[in-house]
Motif scaffolding. Structure first.
Motif: not given
Length: 148
Positions: A75-77, A80, A82, A99
């Motif tokens: 996951t990019r979260y 980062d 969301l 996150t």
């Protein structure tokens, strides 16, 4: 001197909502801040689908990303933030930022997703108001077209 942290007390004391869900998307952890934010008690939320707090128009997109994260373990979260809409028990909309952390089973597969969530509804509304006011002011000082 080494001290240990009481994780249950920590989860219950933090001001941000902490919500965990299993591979199927059923809620397995719902802290007091989640109750304050979304209006559902722990008893009402545990075992329920995350659809409990996801606006219907966002659900397909959410589940596409959720299942992809469960399958890939990525996951990019995690770092980062969301920002998405959410819904309160009484039906009013919220703007949330969060996150996520992935929890893994002994075999390495993702077993749960934990979200740390902050309610940014008032900040979002304030920013929207400021942007609107800025556009109004800019339109007032824009150079007027010459009638030549």
């Amino acid at each position: 001197m080494q001290t240990t942290t009481d994780l249950k007390q920590l989860v219950e004391a933090v001001g941000d909502a902490i919500v965990a869900s299993d591979a199927s998307g059923a809620i397995t952890l719902w802290n007091p801040a989640a109750q304050r934010m979304f209006g559902f008690t722990e008893e009402e939320a545990l075992g329920q689908s995350l659809d409990l707090i996801i606006p219907q128009r966002q659900q397909q997109r959410h589940w596409d990303g959720y299942h992809k994260t469960m399958a890939t373990g990525k996951t990019r979260y995690g770092n980062d933030v969301l920002r998405v809409p959410a819904v309160h028990k009484d039906g009013h909309g919220l703007s949330i930022a969060f996150t996520v952390a992935l929890l893994h089973a002994p075999d390495g597969q993702v077993s749960a997703i934990v979200a740390v969530i902050r309610d940014e509804t008032s900040r979002f509304a304030e920013e929207r108001g400021l942007r609107k006011r800025l556009m109004e002011l800019e339109s007032q000082i824009a150079p007027q077209a010459s009638p030549l």
